[in-house]
Design an enzyme around this catalytic site. Structure first.
Site, mmCIF file in Angstrom:
data_model
loop_
_atom_site.group_PDB
_atom_site.id
_atom_site.type_symbol
_atom_site.label_atom_id
_atom_site.label_comp_id
_atom_site.label_asym_id
_atom_site.label_seq_id
_atom_site.Cartn_x
_atom_site.Cartn_y
_atom_site.Cartn_z
ATOM 1 C CG ASP A 86 26.041 42.205 56.195
ATOM 2 O OD1 ASP A 86 27.091 42.846 56.030
ATOM 3 O OD2 ASP A 86 26.029 40.976 56.414
ATOM 4 C CG ASP A 118 31.865 44.623 57.186
ATOM 5 O OD1 ASP A 118 30.652 44.783 56.940
ATOM 6 O OD2 ASP A 118 32.336 43.523 57.537
#
Length: 459
Positions: free
Chosen positions: A133, A341
């Protein structure tokens, strides 16, 4: 605070928190496992292509909503007072407590987990499977003893079994970089952190340090980093819908506690990833430092990133416009307007920009959109083999990133393809499907992100 000032402050902390800085590491790589790949422990051979795509798309929507929640919460919250944080944090369980998870209400949190990675923690080493992440800073795993933990197949990590584990004091540099309203001081002066995942979903734990090992260096050996700071969670009131296989999160955000920041000078303040489609039979790669590879030298473009104080764990780029065929849609914005992202599959565009963009798409295709587009997709077409696809270019400041149709559309069943761009009421997000088959490098020292077209299956 100006985004550049915040970036400078965060970078200045890296040298404080970097581990074993006396060693020079050539570099190392880690496999990135697509969650729907046959190599993934989450692989479900009974799911159809449409089911796989829709589940990933809904996780992407959840991620977008999480960002809205964080942004609104941070921007509307008053500055924390100089008094200690709220004492409502659950106290850490004692070492004599039961190591099993407590039975209590658990809320599913579906927004994480398109790519997984393995690493080892402690001495002796214990392997963990975690979610990769770039929108999280603190890396964490669930630890024993635990007051409330979500179910996981692997035993909880027990720091008392590691000869190299140390608790982090609440007056340490590592603890004080955590926002004041998200940290507390335990009865033994150990640092307690709180991490939010939208609404009332939280995880709480002790901040600790231990030896962390990853992947393989150029010599085939594991890359080992002593005294790495991570979260040892003892309370989580949610579960990842990624199933009980995942044990935690590896954070690669721009903050001082992220893995990328802690490794700092040892890896030249750089990391890169190369992602493959989520149903691929090969893995992608996460690389740190100057790991020898077939890294492309041509076609590399770079753009600066900034950090927004309302979203301090995310890399934010500036999107100046998008070209669709012969037409260019301008955003009219500067200073940072789109998050890059690794987690969401979809690219989310602010509604005004999306309206102009999708109008250009429909004009360029000149075909009837499918009326039965599955939620959450907005634009789908049938019989793609007979279509001519326009060129798509995302114009970031200083970097024109040319995307092919495979980055912009995803195949479902029944000869249907859907565009992987959807509108959002919050900040725009450049999702991972648009980044597939690009080497994407983050240079924390230079404050920029680079893109290079690459065959990631052979990277």
């Amino acid at each position: 605070m100006h985004p550049f000032v915040l970036t400078t402050l965060i970078f200045s902390f890296c040298s404080v928190l970097s581990v074993d800085a006396s060693k020079t590491l050539m570099g190392f790589s880690i496999d990135l496992i697509p969650r729907h790949s046959p190599m993934s422990p989450l692989y479900n051979s009974e799911m159809t292509q449409t089911e796989l795509v829709k589940s990933a798309a809904m996780r992407s929507i959840a991620r977008s909503k999480l960002l809205d929640f964080i942004g609104q919460n941070e921007s509307s919250s008053p500055l924390p007072s100089p008094s200690p944080p709220s004492p409502s944090f659950p106290s850490p369980p004692s070492s004599s407590s039961s190591s099993s998870s407590a039975v209590s209400p658990i809320t599913p949190v579906p927004d994480h987990g398109e790519y997984l990675m393995r690493f080892s923690l402690g001495t002796p080493q214990v392997e963990r499977l975690a979610i990769f992440d770039t929108g999280s800073d603190l890396s964490w795993v669930q630890c024993s003893p635990c007051k409330t933990c979500f179910p996981q197949d692997a035993p909880l990590y027990d720091p008392t079994h590691s000869s190299t584990y140390m608790e982090v004091a609440c007056d340490s540099q590592a603890c004080t970089v955590i926002p004041q309203n998200k940290r507390d001081c335990g009865s033994s002066r150990q640092c307690i952190y709180l991490q939010e995942y939208g609404g009332s979903s939280i995880t709480i734990g002790r901040l600790g340090s231990d030896t962390v090992s990853f992947g393989s260096t150029g010599t085939g050996q594991a890359a080992t980093f002593p005294e790495s700071v991570f979260g040892c969670a003892f309370y989580s009131n949610f579960t990842f819908e990624i199933s009980s296989k995942a044990n935690g999160i590896v954070g690669l955000g721009p903050g001082p506690l992220s893995l990328a920041s802690q490794l700092g000078e040892q890896t030249g303040h750089k990391f890169s990833y190369c992602m493959v489609p989520f149903s691929s039979t090969s893995t992608g790669k996460l690389k740190f430092g100057s790991y020898p590879s077939q890294a492309p030298t041509n076609g590399v473009v770079s753009t600066p990133f900034v950090i927004n104080p309302s979203l301090p764990s995310y890399y934010i780029l500036n999107l100046e416009g998008i070209t669709v065929g012969q037409k260019k849609v301008l955003t009219g914005q500067s200073g940072g307007n789109i998050i890059i992202d690794s987690v969401p599959i979809l690219t989310h565009l602010e509604q005004r920009i999306y309206a102009d963009f999708i109008s250009s798409v429909k004009e360029a295709f000149n075909v009837e959109a499918a009326e039965d587009a599955p939620n959450p997709f907005e634009f789908c077409v049938r019989n793609p083999s007979s279509m001519n696809f326009p060129e798509f270019v995302f114009h970031f400041t200083g970097a024109d990133v040319v995307l092919n149709p495979n980055n912009m559309f995803i195949a479902l069943d029944n000869n249907l393809i859907c565009m992987t761009v959807v509108p959002t009421t919050g900040i725009s997000i450049f999702g991972n499907w648009a980044q597939i088959n690009f080497q994407v490098e983050y240079d924390l020292a230079a404050g920029e992100v680079s893109f290079a077209p690459t065959n990631c299956s052979s990277y």
